[in-house]
Write a protein that holds these residues in place. Structure first.
Motif, short mmCIF file in Angstrom:
data_model
loop_
_atom_site.label_atom_id
_atom_site.label_comp_id
_atom_site.label_asym_id
_atom_site.label_seq_id
_atom_site.Cartn_x
_atom_site.Cartn_y
_atom_site.Cartn_z
N LYS A 13 -10.83 -9.81 2.15
CA LYS A 13 -9.86 -10.64 1.45
C LYS A 13 -10.25 -10.80 -0.03
O LYS A 13 -9.39 -10.76 -0.91
N ARG A 14 -11.55 -10.96 -0.28
CA ARG A 14 -11.99 -11.08 -1.68
C ARG A 14 -11.79 -9.78 -2.44
O ARG A 14 -11.36 -9.78 -3.60
N VAL A 15 -12.09 -8.65 -1.80
CA VAL A 15 -11.89 -7.35 -2.45
C VAL A 15 -10.41 -7.12 -2.72
O VAL A 15 -10.03 -6.60 -3.78
N TRP A 16 -9.58 -7.51 -1.80
CA TRP A 16 -8.13 -7.41 -1.96
C TRP A 16 -7.68 -8.22 -3.18
O TRP A 16 -6.95 -7.72 -4.03
N LYS A 17 -8.14 -9.47 -3.27
CA LYS A 17 -7.78 -10.33 -4.41
C LYS A 17 -8.34 -9.78 -5.72
O LYS A 17 -7.63 -9.74 -6.74
N LEU A 18 -9.61 -9.37 -5.72
CA LEU A 18 -10.21 -8.81 -6.93
C LEU A 18 -9.45 -7.57 -7.39
O LEU A 18 -9.25 -7.37 -8.60
N SER A 19 -9.03 -6.75 -6.45
CA SER A 19 -8.28 -5.53 -6.79
C SER A 19 -6.98 -5.89 -7.50
O SER A 19 -6.61 -5.26 -8.50
N LYS A 20 -6.31 -6.91 -6.99
CA LYS A 20 -5.06 -7.35 -7.63
C LYS A 20 -5.33 -7.94 -9.01
O LYS A 20 -4.56 -7.71 -9.95
N ASP A 21 -6.41 -8.69 -9.13
CA ASP A 21 -6.76 -9.27 -10.43
C ASP A 21 -7.07 -8.18 -11.46
O ASP A 21 -6.63 -8.26 -12.61
N ILE A 22 -7.85 -7.18 -11.05
CA ILE A 22 -8.20 -6.09 -11.97
C ILE A 22 -6.94 -5.30 -12.33
O ILE A 22 -6.73 -4.92 -13.48
N HIS A 23 -6.09 -5.06 -11.34
CA HIS A 23 -4.84 -4.33 -11.56
C HIS A 23 -3.98 -5.00 -12.62
O HIS A 23 -3.33 -4.33 -13.43
N SER A 24 -3.99 -6.33 -12.65
CA SER A 24 -3.14 -7.05 -13.59
C SER A 24 -3.50 -6.71 -15.04
O SER A 24 -2.66 -6.83 -15.93
N ASN A 25 -4.73 -6.28 -15.27
CA ASN A 25 -5.15 -5.87 -16.62
C ASN A 25 -5.19 -4.36 -16.81
O ASN A 25 -4.97 -3.86 -17.91
N GLU A 26 -5.48 -3.64 -15.73
CA GLU A 26 -5.77 -2.21 -15.86
C GLU A 26 -4.61 -1.30 -15.43
O GLU A 26 -4.61 -0.12 -15.76
N GLY A 27 -3.64 -1.84 -14.68
CA GLY A 27 -2.50 -1.02 -14.27
C GLY A 27 -2.76 -0.27 -12.97
O GLY A 27 -3.65 -0.60 -12.21
N GLY A 28 -1.95 0.76 -12.73
CA GLY A 28 -2.03 1.52 -11.49
C GLY A 28 -0.94 1.10 -10.52
O GLY A 28 -0.18 0.16 -10.77
N ASP A 29 -0.86 1.78 -9.39
CA ASP A 29 0.15 1.47 -8.38
C ASP A 29 -0.37 0.36 -7.47
O ASP A 29 -1.32 0.57 -6.70
N LEU A 30 0.24 -0.81 -7.55
CA LEU A 30 -0.28 -1.98 -6.85
C LEU A 30 -0.24 -1.82 -5.34
O LEU A 30 -1.20 -2.20 -4.65
N PHE A 31 0.81 -1.27 -4.78
CA PHE A 31 0.92 -1.10 -3.33
C PHE A 31 -0.22 -0.23 -2.81
O PHE A 31 -0.87 -0.56 -1.81
#
Length: 201
Positions: free
Chosen positions: A31-49
């Motif tokens: 769950k933490r890795v999932w949240k961290l991934s979304k947090d990093i994505h918000s700055n770095e981009g990529g396909d969120l799904f």
């Protein structure tokens, strides 16, 4: 089934699958890795799904947690095929998962795409800092590792910090993850200094 529903199904599956995991690779870690991934994505981009599914699935076929990595990977593929996901996206998610593994720093599959870099960074961030310390000693205890032995440090939990965890900040991919790692590294360094001081008393 839409993407949000697939993510929910994946979350429920992993939460159930890892409910009895006690080595620090439990649902809370995922769950933490999932949240961290979304947090990093918000700055770095990529396909969120793609990032979200890979983050949720990243430990399912881990060799530390399964006796048959190939079979576990096949199970993930079959699950995604049942959800009628495109073959190229399924392959991308599997490669992200394979790139996440540290493998003593010798993983032949390197993180290349931004999605691979983000999920790898998120997993590594959860291995350091205060939560990383807690997880490391949980894993060590589950595998009967000695906490520390200054005369013979090999295979002790303390040595694991020098062999892997303290090296992680310099091996992160994204600027966002590197910024998060600064405080986490300081926490680990202070803890190790304090622990070694007490061991030497």
């Amino acid at each position: 089934m839409n993407k949000e529903e697939i993510i929910t199904e994946a979350k429920n599956w992993m939460q159930s699958h890892f409910k009895n995991e006690m080595t620090g690779h439990d649902w809370s870690h995922i769950k933490r890795v999932w949240k961290l991934s979304k947090d990093i994505h918000s700055n770095e981009g990529g396909d969120l799904f793609t990032i979200e599914l890979a983050a949720l699935f990243h430990d399912y076929a881990d060799t530390k947690l399964t006796n048959n990595e190939t079979k576990a990977t096949e199970t993930l593929i079959e699950w995604m095929e049942t959800e009628e996901m495109p073959t190229n996206q399924i392959q991308q998610i599997i490669r992200i998962i394979q790139a996440v593994s540290f493998k003593n720093g010798k993983n032949a599959i390197k993180a290349i795409t931004i999605e691979e870099k983000i999920v790898q960074d998120a997993d590594r961030l959860d291995a350091i800092g205060a939560i990383g310390i807690a997880r490391t000693f949980t894993y060590g205890g589950a595998h009967n590792r000695e906490i520390a032995n200054l005369d013979n440090p090999k295979n002790t939990t303390l040595q694991h910090f020098y062999d892997k965890l303290l090296l992680i900040p310099n091996r992160l991919n994204t600027k966002t993850a590197k910024n998060i790692a600064i405080e986490k590294q300081q926490i680990m360094q202070y803890f190790i200094q304090s622990l070694e001081k007490e061991l030497n008393n």
